[in-house]
Design a protein around this motif. Sequence first.
Motif, PDB file in Angstrom:
ATOM      1  N   UNK A  82     148.017  26.737  84.526  1.00  0.00           N
ATOM      2  CA  UNK A  82     147.129  27.045  83.406  1.00  0.00           C
ATOM      3  C   UNK A  82     147.264  28.505  82.976  1.00  0.00           C
ATOM      4  N   UNK A  83     147.323  29.417  83.949  1.00  0.00           N
ATOM      5  CA  UNK A  83     147.445  30.847  83.627  1.00  0.00           C
ATOM      6  C   UNK A  83     148.777  31.111  82.920  1.00  0.00           C
ATOM      7  N   UNK A  84     149.860  30.556  83.453  1.00  0.00           N
ATOM      8  CA  UNK A  84     151.189  30.741  82.844  1.00  0.00           C
ATOM      9  C   UNK A  84     151.197  30.232  81.407  1.00  0.00           C
ATOM     10  N   UNK A  85     150.744  29.005  81.223  1.00  0.00           N
ATOM     11  CA  UNK A  85     150.785  28.374  79.908  1.00  0.00           C
ATOM     12  C   UNK A  85     149.915  29.111  78.898  1.00  0.00           C
ATOM     13  N   UNK A  86     148.686  29.421  79.279  1.00  0.00           N
ATOM     14  CA  UNK A  86     147.785  30.119  78.352  1.00  0.00           C
ATOM     15  C   UNK A  86     148.240  31.545  78.074  1.00  0.00           C
ATOM     16  N   UNK A  87     148.749  32.227  79.082  1.00  0.00           N
ATOM     17  CA  UNK A  87     149.248  33.587  78.874  1.00  0.00           C
ATOM     18  C   UNK A  87     150.422  33.570  77.903  1.00  0.00           C
ATOM     19  N   UNK A  88     151.338  32.634  78.096  1.00  0.00           N
ATOM     20  CA  UNK A  88     152.501  32.525  77.206  1.00  0.00           C
ATOM     21  C   UNK A  88     152.039  32.247  75.774  1.00  0.00           C
ATOM     22  N   UNK A  89     151.136  31.307  75.611  1.00  0.00           N
ATOM     23  CA  UNK A  89     150.664  30.937  74.275  1.00  0.00           C
ATOM     24  C   UNK A  89     149.919  32.098  73.618  1.00  0.00           C
ATOM     25  N   UNK A  90     148.958  32.692  74.321  1.00  0.00           N
ATOM     26  CA  UNK A  90     148.118  33.707  73.695  1.00  0.00           C
ATOM     27  C   UNK A  90     148.829  35.042  73.518  1.00  0.00           C
ATOM     28  N   UNK A  91     149.713  35.407  74.414  1.00  0.00           N
ATOM     29  CA  UNK A  91     150.498  36.628  74.196  1.00  0.00           C
ATOM     30  C   UNK A  91     151.375  36.479  72.963  1.00  0.00           C
TER      31      UNK A  91
ATOM     32  N   UNK B   6     150.797  34.455  70.400  1.00  0.00           N
ATOM     33  CA  UNK B   6     149.933  34.417  69.208  1.00  0.00           C
ATOM     34  C   UNK B   6     149.431  35.806  68.838  1.00  0.00           C
ATOM     35  N   UNK B   7     149.027  36.591  69.816  1.00  0.00           N
ATOM     36  CA  UNK B   7     148.511  37.944  69.530  1.00  0.00           C
ATOM     37  C   UNK B   7     149.643  38.838  69.034  1.00  0.00           C
ATOM     38  N   UNK B   8     150.801  38.752  69.692  1.00  0.00           N
ATOM     39  CA  UNK B   8     151.946  39.555  69.263  1.00  0.00           C
ATOM     40  C   UNK B   8     152.379  39.172  67.851  1.00  0.00           C
ATOM     41  N   UNK B   9     152.430  37.876  67.564  1.00  0.00           N
ATOM     42  CA  UNK B   9     152.817  37.455  66.209  1.00  0.00           C
ATOM     43  C   UNK B   9     151.747  37.838  65.185  1.00  0.00           C
TER      44      UNK B   9
END
Length: 157
Positions: free
Chosen positions: A69-78, A80-83
């Motif tokens: 969960x941490x890996x998946x959410x971190x990948x998604x939200x990083x 999204x925030x970077x984009x």
Amino acid sequence: MATESSEVKLTIGNENVKANDVTGGMEIDIHERDPNNLHDDLKIQFQEIIGEPHTDVFSIDCVWTNSFKVFTNTKIWCYRITSLICALPVSFCWGVYFACFAFHNIWLLMPCLKAYGMNLRLLRSCFNSIIETFVKPCYLAAGYIFYNIRITKGSGD
């Protein structure tokens, strides 16, 4: 004649250009964002990166599921925030780059290549004349000299 107030118009010479004319009326698919599969190598899942190698060597189940969960959410939200922060400025820069690239090809490179090709045609004509006048007769003469020479293999005495 009423027009929508949200529509942006630009007049270039006598031509009226609408903002939606720039895209040629092309719509983007909000769900399929990589229709040409440009980034298949970036479609990485947790199991492709992290795997516990042996049945005797494994973490506690809650650690494993929470790590997922941490890996998946971190990948998604990083992403999204970077984009969110960078996508518009980077898109602008790439737009400028490809506009300059197109300008360079259309207005500089292709005319130079066309002029270069025209000059080479003239040079090729001169080169062909020199070859036909001086070199070809020498090769034809050498060909006539060696024309009647026959090499035969002996019987092996």
